[in-house]
Design an enzyme around this catalytic site. Structure first.
Site, PDB file in Angstrom:
ATOM      1  N   HIS A  11      45.485 -95.830 -19.403  1.00  0.00           N
ATOM      2  CA  HIS A  11      45.247 -96.385 -21.058  1.00  0.00           C
ATOM      3  C   HIS A  11      46.094 -97.860 -21.170  1.00  0.00           C
ATOM      4  O   HIS A  11      45.419 -98.825 -21.536  1.00  0.00           O
ATOM      5  CB  HIS A  11      45.853 -95.242 -21.935  1.00  0.00           C
TER       6      HIS A  11
ATOM      7  N   LYS B 285      40.581 -79.805 -32.652  1.00  0.00           N
ATOM      8  CA  LYS B 285      40.942 -79.788 -31.466  1.00  0.00           C
ATOM      9  C   LYS B 285      42.308 -79.182 -31.288  1.00  0.00           C
ATOM     10  O   LYS B 285      43.131 -80.027 -32.129  1.00  0.00           O
ATOM     11  CB  LYS B 285      40.553 -81.197 -30.941  1.00  0.00           C
TER      12      LYS B 285
ATOM     13  N   ARG C 277      35.916 -95.446 -15.356  1.00  0.00           N
ATOM     14  CA  ARG C 277      36.742 -94.995 -14.279  1.00  0.00           C
ATOM     15  C   ARG C 277      35.524 -94.854 -13.265  1.00  0.00           C
ATOM     16  O   ARG C 277      35.675 -95.173 -11.901  1.00  0.00           O
ATOM     17  CB  ARG C 277      37.416 -93.806 -14.585  1.00  0.00           C
TER      18      ARG C 277
ATOM     19  N   SER D 229      44.130 -87.941 -18.744  1.00  0.00           N
ATOM     20  CA  SER D 229      44.902 -87.163 -19.665  1.00  0.00           C
ATOM     21  C   SER D 229      44.564 -85.426 -19.427  1.00  0.00           C
ATOM     22  O   SER D 229      45.801 -85.117 -19.447  1.00  0.00           O
ATOM     23  CB  SER D 229      44.425 -87.256 -20.919  1.00  0.00           C
TER      24      SER D 229
HETATM   25  P1  ADP Z   1      38.285 -89.827 -25.292  1.00  0.00           P
HETATM   26  O1  ADP Z   1      38.780 -88.560 -25.543  1.00  0.00           O
HETATM   27  O2  ADP Z   1      38.073 -90.656 -26.258  1.00  0.00           O
HETATM   28  O3  ADP Z   1      37.784 -89.873 -23.757  1.00  0.00           O
HETATM   29  P2  ADP Z   1      40.785 -90.634 -23.644  1.00  0.00           P
HETATM   30  O4  ADP Z   1      41.894 -90.734 -24.090  1.00  0.00           O
HETATM   31  O5  ADP Z   1      40.284 -89.483 -22.583  1.00  0.00           O
HETATM   32  O6  ADP Z   1      39.682 -90.476 -25.021  1.00  0.00           O
HETATM   33  O7  ADP Z   1      40.263 -92.078 -23.233  1.00  0.00           O
HETATM   34  C1  ADP Z   1      40.056 -93.233 -23.995  1.00  0.00           C
HETATM   35  C2  ADP Z   1      39.648 -94.480 -22.871  1.00  0.00           C
HETATM   36  O8  ADP Z   1      40.365 -94.723 -22.123  1.00  0.00           O
HETATM   37  C3  ADP Z   1      38.196 -94.046 -22.401  1.00  0.00           C
HETATM   38  O9  ADP Z   1      37.530 -95.148 -22.426  1.00  0.00           O
HETATM   39  C4  ADP Z   1      38.485 -93.789 -21.173  1.00  0.00           C
HETATM   40  O10 ADP Z   1      37.523 -94.027 -20.337  1.00  0.00           O
HETATM   41  C5  ADP Z   1      39.794 -94.431 -20.844  1.00  0.00           C
HETATM   42  N1  ADP Z   1      40.663 -94.178 -19.780  1.00  0.00           N
HETATM   43  C6  ADP Z   1      40.675 -92.658 -19.574  1.00  0.00           C
HETATM   44  N2  ADP Z   1      41.892 -92.770 -18.503  1.00  0.00           N
HETATM   45  C7  ADP Z   1      41.826 -94.033 -17.931  1.00  0.00           C
HETATM   46  C8  ADP Z   1      42.259 -94.603 -16.612  1.00  0.00           C
HETATM   47  N3  ADP Z   1      42.953 -93.875 -15.825  1.00  0.00           N
HETATM   48  N4  ADP Z   1      42.175 -95.996 -16.529  1.00  0.00           N
HETATM   49  C9  ADP Z   1      41.321 -96.539 -17.314  1.00  0.00           C
HETATM   50  N5  ADP Z   1      40.897 -96.264 -18.498  1.00  0.00           N
HETATM   51  C10 ADP Z   1      40.981 -94.971 -18.768  1.00  0.00           C
END
Ligand code: ADP
Length: 153
Positions: free
Chosen positions: A18, A42, A91, A129
């Protein structure tokens, strides 16, 4: 006019993947608002308030980055903060399938709002995450995946 992007997500927790998207987004937006989506249905591992503090600390020297908590629709939040774009990371093809639908719905709700995607840096693409949460629950050291130290619990 100031170009503001919202980077929305659950961020449970916010990872180095992120952080990479935010830092790269800073090259072409004047301001990036990291929006921590608060869904009361959630159960989270890291509370939105704790996560907001940790992310704020992580970007304390970066004047372009702000961190806010929101509930409800991302497109409403984006409008409220005057954003012209939603920033998201991609990703893999699974992300793409999901993001494609969300981006089209958001565009339907607010046609002035563009979704901008950045392809993940290869070295961080495997970080998610959900994996970090799983490791954390079983007591593994997850500091290598996070851009901030976790507070002692
Ligand atoms: P959500 O629950 O909305 O999917 P996340 O917190 O999992 O939220 O992810 C937010 C954003 O960050 C999404 O666009 C996701 O694809 C991106 N993301 C998650 N992990 C990575 C990573 N390792 N590298 C780049 N972008 C990521």
């Amino acid at each position: 006019m100031k170009k503001i992007a919202v980077f929305p997500g659950s961020f449970d927790p916010f990872t180095k993947g992120h952080e990479d998207i935010v830092l790269r987004g800073c090259h072409f937006f004047d301001e990036i608002i990291i929006g921590i989506g608060h869904n009361t249905q959630k159960n989270r591992t890291f509370s939105v308030e704790v996560m907001q503090g940790l992310i704020q600390d992580c970007f304390k020297d970066n004047k372009k980055v702000k961190v806010e908590i929101y509930s409800g629709l991302t497109s409403h939040f984006a409008k409220q903060v005057g954003a012209c774009a939603i920033l998201r990371g991609l990703r893999n093809t699974t992300d793409f399938e999901y993001e494609n639908t969300i981006a089209q719905v958001n565009n339907h709700l607010n046609s002035d709002l563009e979704t901008v995607f950045l392809i993940t840096s290869p070295s961080l693409a495997y970080i998610s995450s959900s994996i970090v949460r799983e490791l954390y629950k079983f007591g593994s050291d997850v500091t290598a995946f996070l851009p901030y130290p976790l507070p002692k619990s």
